[in-house]
Design an enzyme around this catalytic site. Sequence first.
Site, PDB file in Angstrom:
ATOM      1  N   PHE A 251       0.806  -1.220   0.000  1.00 54.45           N
ATOM      2  CA  PHE A 251       0.000   0.000   0.000  1.00 54.45           C
ATOM      3  C   PHE A 251       0.840   1.272   0.000  1.00 54.45           C
ATOM      4  O   PHE A 251       0.292   2.370   0.094  1.00 54.45           O
ATOM      5  CB  PHE A 251      -0.980   0.018   1.181  1.00 54.45           C
ATOM      6  CG  PHE A 251      -2.244  -0.765   0.905  1.00 54.45           C
ATOM      7  CD1 PHE A 251      -3.465  -0.127   0.800  1.00 54.45           C
ATOM      8  CD2 PHE A 251      -2.209  -2.136   0.725  1.00 54.45           C
ATOM      9  CE1 PHE A 251      -4.626  -0.833   0.531  1.00 54.45           C
ATOM     10  CE2 PHE A 251      -3.344  -2.861   0.452  1.00 54.45           C
ATOM     11  CZ  PHE A 251      -4.558  -2.205   0.351  1.00 54.45           C
ATOM     12  N   GLY A 255      -0.093   7.616  -6.416  1.00 55.32           N
ATOM     13  CA  GLY A 255      -0.964   7.673  -7.590  1.00 55.32           C
ATOM     14  C   GLY A 255      -2.203   8.488  -7.344  1.00 55.32           C
ATOM     15  O   GLY A 255      -2.169   9.526  -6.664  1.00 55.32           O
ATOM     16  N   CYS A 262     -15.021   1.068   0.778  1.00 52.63           N
ATOM     17  CA  CYS A 262     -14.521   0.704   2.111  1.00 52.63           C
ATOM     18  C   CYS A 262     -13.633   1.751   2.762  1.00 52.63           C
ATOM     19  O   CYS A 262     -13.974   2.298   3.814  1.00 52.63           O
ATOM     20  CB  CYS A 262     -13.766  -0.631   2.028  1.00 52.63           C
ATOM     21  SG  CYS A 262     -14.838  -2.040   1.682  1.00 52.63           S
ATOM     22  N   LYS A 325     -10.716   0.113  -9.026  1.00 50.39           N
ATOM     23  CA  LYS A 325      -9.496  -0.676  -8.999  1.00 50.39           C
ATOM     24  C   LYS A 325      -9.596  -1.728 -10.096  1.00 50.39           C
ATOM     25  O   LYS A 325     -10.689  -2.033 -10.576  1.00 50.39           O
ATOM     26  CB  LYS A 325      -9.290  -1.337  -7.643  1.00 50.39           C
ATOM     27  CG  LYS A 325     -10.336  -2.380  -7.286  1.00 50.39           C
ATOM     28  CD  LYS A 325     -10.036  -3.045  -5.953  1.00 50.39           C
ATOM     29  CE  LYS A 325      -8.751  -3.826  -5.994  1.00 50.39           C
ATOM     30  NZ  LYS A 325      -8.495  -4.580  -4.746  1.00 50.39           N
ATOM     31  N   ARG A 332     -18.062   2.480  -7.331  1.00 47.66           N
ATOM     32  CA  ARG A 332     -18.414   3.303  -6.172  1.00 47.66           C
ATOM     33  C   ARG A 332     -17.211   4.137  -5.747  1.00 47.66           C
ATOM     34  O   ARG A 332     -16.126   3.618  -5.552  1.00 47.66           O
ATOM     35  CB  ARG A 332     -18.894   2.414  -5.015  1.00 47.66           C
ATOM     36  CG  ARG A 332     -20.245   1.778  -5.280  1.00 47.66           C
ATOM     37  CD  ARG A 332     -20.619   0.808  -4.176  1.00 47.66           C
ATOM     38  NE  ARG A 332     -19.753  -0.370  -4.161  1.00 47.66           N
ATOM     39  CZ  ARG A 332     -19.880  -1.380  -3.295  1.00 47.66           C
ATOM     40  NH1 ARG A 332     -20.822  -1.332  -2.361  1.00 47.66           N
ATOM     41  NH2 ARG A 332     -19.059  -2.415  -3.370  1.00 47.66           N
TER      42      ARG A 332
END
Length: 442
Positions: A251, A255, A262, A325, A332
């Site tokens: 992580f 970007g 979430c 992603k 969402r």
Amino acid sequence: MRMTVIGTGRVGAVHAVCMADLGHTVLGVDIDPEKATALAAGRPFFHEPGLAALLRRTVASGRLRFTASLAEAVQFADTHFLCVPTPQRRDSGAADLSHFRAAADSVMSYARACGRDEVLLVGKSTVPVGTAERLVARLGPAADVASNPEFLREGHAIQDTLRPERVVAGVRTPHAEARLREIYAPMARAGTPLIVTDTATAELVKLASNAFLATKISFINAMAEICDATGADVLTLAGGMAADSRIGPGFLVPGLGFGGSCLAKDIRALATHGEELGLGESVAFLRQVDAINTRQRLRVVRLAERMVGGSFAGRNVGILGAAFKPRSDDVRDSPALAVAEAIRQRGAQVRVHDPEAVDNARAAHPDLQFALEVTKACEQADVVLHLTEWAQYRGLDPGALAAVVRVPAVVDARHTLDAALWRAAGWTLRAPGRPRLGRPAV
């Protein structure tokens, strides 16, 4: 073991299928009869790699069925996993527990009606700390409530369910602990750690984990802003940091920032709950994490605007990516679509491509234009924005794509394009946190 999974969205459907694959007998429940019918026919209504094949196999085995009847579910089993939405409330950053409470209330109402005197409600939905205890007080002594948070990554949800890094079980009674140990016994035998704790700790594990991951993303994006101001390179910086075993690479990815249903929701809920507890100073940093993340979208818009001469008016813009992603069709809180919409509102003609999410993106943003082919999205573009890191975008031929654009200019907001390859093909490539890409190659 017999169990139900109440709510068959992206978490519930995967959980139901995987529990059946482990050998349990599962009844999935959804209040939408069309969704229940589609799943019963082996047709998932969202994209998740591997789900369709596993769904068909477990349905054919007889271990998995679906229904729209909660009454049938209560008669079927006394262990019920609650996988219903807990979105952010519209009036605050707090979680909206109305669906969660309604599902629990309905289960107990049907249980009392059919004479079941023991019911175990297992919350997989992400909820504020203390929800399980408040639910017991609400439902009465016949209800046993446990917390079993999910840690799924969209695009890898099957793997994350069947071979998780850990299973967290928050329990109040020996009965609940024994039941969850039995359910997850196949995973425990395979070496998965089973962390048994109280319900409050289990609820907080999920929120704290997401808050920490979000913090890593926003931290490296804050560093990317410093890189832009100083001439440093954020990818080299991230690599240098990640080499430290105390930090690690996970992580720490600069970007466009995070999106989806979430991370942002959960850090806002945790910050709000902390403030309600009188701990505002302890969670204040989460507000800044959220602000840094949101700011990345405007930074990319401004970078692209500079590349087209300072104004989007009358410009054509190609967008690569709509899902929040890769390996998902979930749009969402998609950063990609937020950027696309902001550019459209600034006067550009915008065309968006995505391998899986076009239908969902069109429903969410009907004013945008969409293309089913990359070349159509980029046709006569004055700038192309790479906003979702699909593998197929990394494999694009920049020379061939240069033949269809008006100006070979690209913003790599996900840092996954081969900058040297694209520049060799005649492209001007910019990326947040990498200001030296704007200078001639030496």
